[in-house]
Structure formats: structure tokens, C-alpha cells
Motif scaffolding. Structure first.
Motif, PDB file in Angstrom:
ATOM      1  N   VAL A  34       5.629   0.134   2.019  1.00  0.00           N
ATOM      2  CA  VAL A  34       5.351   1.488   2.514  1.00  0.00           C
ATOM      3  C   VAL A  34       6.567   2.406   2.348  1.00  0.00           C
ATOM      4  O   VAL A  34       6.440   3.621   2.464  1.00  0.00           O
ATOM      5  CB  VAL A  34       4.871   1.470   3.979  1.00  0.00           C
TER       6      VAL A  34
ATOM      7  N   GLY B 217       2.390  -7.970   1.239  1.00  0.00           N
ATOM      8  CA  GLY B 217       2.967  -8.396   2.517  1.00  0.00           C
ATOM      9  C   GLY B 217       1.924  -8.670   3.598  1.00  0.00           C
ATOM     10  O   GLY B 217       0.747  -8.360   3.436  1.00  0.00           O
TER      11      GLY B 217
ATOM     12  N   GLU C 240       0.469  -8.460   7.766  1.00  0.00           N
ATOM     13  CA  GLU C 240       0.104  -7.345   8.645  1.00  0.00           C
ATOM     14  C   GLU C 240       1.339  -6.529   9.072  1.00  0.00           C
ATOM     15  O   GLU C 240       1.293  -5.313   9.151  1.00  0.00           O
ATOM     16  CB  GLU C 240      -0.612  -7.861   9.904  1.00  0.00           C
TER      17      GLU C 240
ATOM     18  N   VAL D 249       6.765  -0.691  -5.231  1.00  0.00           N
ATOM     19  CA  VAL D 249       5.882   0.419  -5.610  1.00  0.00           C
ATOM     20  C   VAL D 249       5.120   0.928  -4.389  1.00  0.00           C
ATOM     21  O   VAL D 249       4.917   0.198  -3.417  1.00  0.00           O
ATOM     22  CB  VAL D 249       4.850   0.002  -6.702  1.00  0.00           C
ATOM     23  N   SER D 250       4.693   2.201  -4.512  1.00  0.00           N
ATOM     24  CA  SER D 250       3.914   2.811  -3.429  1.00  0.00           C
ATOM     25  C   SER D 250       2.437   2.795  -3.789  1.00  0.00           C
ATOM     26  O   SER D 250       2.067   2.981  -4.944  1.00  0.00           O
ATOM     27  CB  SER D 250       4.385   4.253  -3.242  1.00  0.00           C
TER      28      SER D 250
ATOM     29  N   GLY E  96       0.531   4.960  -2.151  1.00  0.00           N
ATOM     30  CA  GLY E  96       0.090   6.249  -1.639  1.00  0.00           C
ATOM     31  C   GLY E  96       0.553   6.538  -0.228  1.00  0.00           C
ATOM     32  O   GLY E  96       1.317   5.774   0.371  1.00  0.00           O
TER      33      GLY E  96
ATOM     34  N   ARG F 195      -0.973   6.683   2.650  1.00  0.00           N
ATOM     35  CA  ARG F 195      -1.531   6.025   3.852  1.00  0.00           C
ATOM     36  C   ARG F 195      -1.147   4.553   3.877  1.00  0.00           C
ATOM     37  O   ARG F 195      -1.085   3.902   2.828  1.00  0.00           O
ATOM     38  CB  ARG F 195      -3.059   6.161   3.863  1.00  0.00           C
TER      39      ARG F 195
ATOM     40  N   ALA G 235      -4.636  -3.305   0.674  1.00  0.00           N
ATOM     41  CA  ALA G 235      -3.532  -3.154  -0.279  1.00  0.00           C
ATOM     42  C   ALA G 235      -3.694  -4.133  -1.449  1.00  0.00           C
ATOM     43  O   ALA G 235      -3.516  -3.762  -2.613  1.00  0.00           O
ATOM     44  CB  ALA G 235      -2.204  -3.397   0.438  1.00  0.00           C
TER      45      ALA G 235
HETATM   46  N1  SAM Z   1       3.891  -1.476   9.158  1.00  0.00           N
HETATM   47  C1  SAM Z   1       3.892  -2.324   8.002  1.00  0.00           C
HETATM   48  C2  SAM Z   1       5.102  -2.006   7.134  1.00  0.00           C
HETATM   49  O1  SAM Z   1       5.951  -1.270   7.606  1.00  0.00           O
HETATM   50  O2  SAM Z   1       5.235  -2.470   6.012  1.00  0.00           O
HETATM   51  C3  SAM Z   1       2.592  -2.147   7.276  1.00  0.00           C
HETATM   52  C4  SAM Z   1       2.211  -3.337   6.497  1.00  0.00           C
HETATM   53  S1  SAM Z   1       0.735  -3.188   5.598  1.00  0.00           S
HETATM   54  C5  SAM Z   1      -0.439  -3.348   6.866  1.00  0.00           C
HETATM   55  C6  SAM Z   1       0.634  -4.736   4.760  1.00  0.00           C
HETATM   56  C7  SAM Z   1       1.122  -4.707   3.331  1.00  0.00           C
HETATM   57  O3  SAM Z   1       0.287  -3.869   2.555  1.00  0.00           O
HETATM   58  C8  SAM Z   1       2.507  -4.190   3.092  1.00  0.00           C
HETATM   59  O4  SAM Z   1       3.482  -5.190   3.265  1.00  0.00           O
HETATM   60  C9  SAM Z   1       2.458  -3.728   1.652  1.00  0.00           C
HETATM   61  O5  SAM Z   1       2.619  -4.822   0.777  1.00  0.00           O
HETATM   62  C10 SAM Z   1       1.043  -3.219   1.553  1.00  0.00           C
HETATM   63  N2  SAM Z   1       0.885  -1.760   1.755  1.00  0.00           N
HETATM   64  C11 SAM Z   1       0.052  -1.171   2.646  1.00  0.00           C
HETATM   65  N3  SAM Z   1       0.057   0.152   2.495  1.00  0.00           N
HETATM   66  C12 SAM Z   1       0.905   0.423   1.490  1.00  0.00           C
HETATM   67  C13 SAM Z   1       1.327   1.652   0.858  1.00  0.00           C
HETATM   68  N4  SAM Z   1       0.887   2.825   1.224  1.00  0.00           N
HETATM   69  N5  SAM Z   1       2.212   1.538  -0.173  1.00  0.00           N
HETATM   70  C14 SAM Z   1       2.665   0.337  -0.558  1.00  0.00           C
HETATM   71  N6  SAM Z   1       2.316  -0.827   0.015  1.00  0.00           N
HETATM   72  C15 SAM Z   1       1.438  -0.793   1.016  1.00  0.00           C
END
Ligand code: SAM
Length: 251
Positions: free
Chosen positions: A167, A189, A191, A210-211, A213, A215, A222
Motif C-alpha cells: 500500500v 501480503g 491481512e 507496486v501499487s 491503486g 484503495r 489484491a
Molecule cells: N493495512 C495493511 C497494510 O498496511 O499493508 C493492508 C494489507 S492488505 C489488506 C493485504 C495485502 O494486499 C497487502 O499486503 C498488499 O500485498 C495487497 N494490497 C492491498 N491493497 C493494495 C494496494 N492498494 N496497493 C498495493 N498492494 C495492495
């Protein structure tokens, strides 16, 4: 026509021996009988057109009518290194991942992974989900489900272009996938996300943060978003491959 994976050792010249579970499925679930035809995949890229010849309670056999190269495989190796997640999320990722062309599922234990190591029954269930998804969607090979390993080990085993969505990353995933070639390794990754030191380790090992986006997506969203974008970048949605069991449109 129904499709079934089998092991090559159950194929004996022009005969196929089915497992007791498959025999039960033919009789009790699919209500099939002698003379019905199925497609049998050896998991190594060959598809057999088989006519059922014997159907017992726990045993079934068929005769091979023809064989062909099995389609349904991606153009190259697509490895999904997924942090173990809770509940049904991991199962959902397995099912959708098979449909989107994952060739290897690598469960990972990361710093913030909440889930324990899966027990034997979970393991059997996960393998069944992969096999059923592969049969249903028309894969030619059975994707591999590897034993869980640590994030460090997964990084050491990465192949080709490696992407780690976080993120905090600024680089859009689409940019990272421009001119990509096989193989691809994707790290997703848990949760709670990756720990910052894990992202540093990944970067040092040559993976690209990488991103996905603006949200924050749930881990399973993801994984699927990244798989779809990767498959699209590799042209996986650009060509229709006729399936032996489906009548294609006449163009
Ligand atoms: N609060 C957590 C954090 O700070 O990383 C959110 C984790 S998210 C629920 C779980 C995984 O989804 C992340 O580790 C990443 O690999 C991926 N992910 C979710 N949203 C993303 C985004 N907008 N950009 C990049 N990766 C994302």
C-alpha cells in the motif's frame, strides 16, 4: 464432456483405470454408465478421450479412443506467493488462481501472518479445490501447491519478473508489467500487510514494489486483481484456444 485429472500410472496402453472416488462420482453424482465418454488429463499435458467400459461401485475403467495435447495452460510460469490467510479466503484464492493461470501456489509465512500451518485435512481439501477448479476451467496441467515456507525462502526461490504489491508503493502495477516476459512471481501480503523490513528485503532481492491503486484491497482481492492484470499484460485474454469438450463458434 466431463474432464478428470488422473496420474500417468493409471494409464496403461489403451486403458484408463479410475480411482474409487472417480468411480463413485461417475455412478452416483454424474449418473454415467458404460459407453459414456469423458476426457482424462494426465496432468503432464496430454488429454485422452475415453469411453467408459466398466463401472463398478468402487472401480471404473475406460478405453482410450484418441489423445491430443491438452490446452488451457498459460504461456509461461505464473507463481503466486501468497501469505497464508484466514478462513475461506485462501480457498477462494486457490480456486480463482487456478482459473487465472497460476502454475504454482506458494503459501508463505510472513511476519504478520495470523494463520497457523495448515493441518492434514486442510491440505487434502486445498488440493481437491485445485483439482476441481482445474477440471472445471479446462487446465491441461494441475497447478502445484507447495508446502508453506517463510517469506525469506519464497524470495530466494522467486523466478523472473517479481512484483510485491504494497500500500506504500508508488509505481503503478501496469507500468511494472510493461514489456514483461515469463516467468512471473507475485508476492501478496496477509491481512495486516507486509512488514516494512520485508518490503526492503524484497527490494534488495530484486522484486519490484507496486501499487494496486488508491484503495486498500483485502488480501484476496489484491491477489485476484494482480493476477488479472498480470495475465492481461501477458496476453492471456487475447487468444481463444478451442477446447476438445466445447463446440467453438464458427467465425
Ligand atoms: N493495512 C495493511 C497494510 O498496511 O499493508 C493492508 C494489507 S492488505 C489488506 C493485504 C495485502 O494486499 C497487502 O499486503 C498488499 O500485498 C495487497 N494490497 C492491498 N491493497 C493494495 C494496494 N492498494 N496497493 C498495493 N498492494 C495492495
Amino acid at each position: 464432456m466431463h474432464r478428470f485429472f488422473t496420474s500417468p500410472e493409471l494409464i496403461d496402453s489403451d486403458r484408463v483405470h479410475f480411482t474409487p472416488e472417480q468411480a463413485r462420482q461417475f455412478r452416483s453424482v454424474l449418473r454415467m454408465g458404460k459407453g459414456d465418454e469423458v476426457l482424462v488429463l494426465d496432468g503432464e499435458g496430454v488429454c485422452y478421450h475415453v469411453q467408459l467400459q466398466y463401472l463398478g461401485r468402487t472401480e471404473a475403467q475406460g478405453r482410450i479412443l484418441s489423445s491430443s495435447r491438452a490446452g488451457g495452460e498459460p504461456g509461461g510460469e505464473l507463481r503466486l506467493c501468497q501469505a497464508l490467510t484466514r478462513g475461506e479466503r485462501f480457498e477462494w484464492i486457490l480456486q480463482k488462481g487456478v482459473e487465472l493461470g497460476v502454475t504454482l501456489f506458494q503459501p508463505m509465512l510472513t511476519t504478520r501472518t495470523l494463520r497457523r500451518q495448515p493441518g492434514a485435512s486442510k491440505w487434502i481439501r486445498w488440493r481437491r479445490i485445485i483439482q476441481e477448479a482445474a477440471e472445471q476451467c479446462g487446465r491441461g496441467r494441475l497447478p502445484v501447491l507447495a508446502e508453506p515456507i517463510t517469506f525469506e525462502q519464497a524470495l530466494a526461490e522467486k523466478k523472473g519478473l517479481s512484483l510485491i504489491p504494497t500500500v506504500t508503493a508508488l509505481k503503478p502495477v501496469r507500468e511494472a508489467l510493461q514489456n514483461a516476459s515469463w516467468p512471473l512471481t507475485l508476492f501478496v501480503g496477509p491481512e495486516g500487510g507486509f512488514d516494512p523490513h520485508e518490503v526492503d528485503m524484497a527490494r534488495n532481492a530484486g522484486a519490484h514494489p507496486v501499487s494496486l491503486g488508491a484503495r486498500t484491497l483485502r488480501t484476496e482481492t489484491a491477489a485476484i486483481a494482480l493476477l488479472i492484470l498480470s495475465a492481461a499484460a501477458m496476453g492471456e485474454f487475447d487468444h481463444a484456444a478451442p477446447r476438445a469438450d466445447i463446440q467453438s463458434e464458427v467465425t
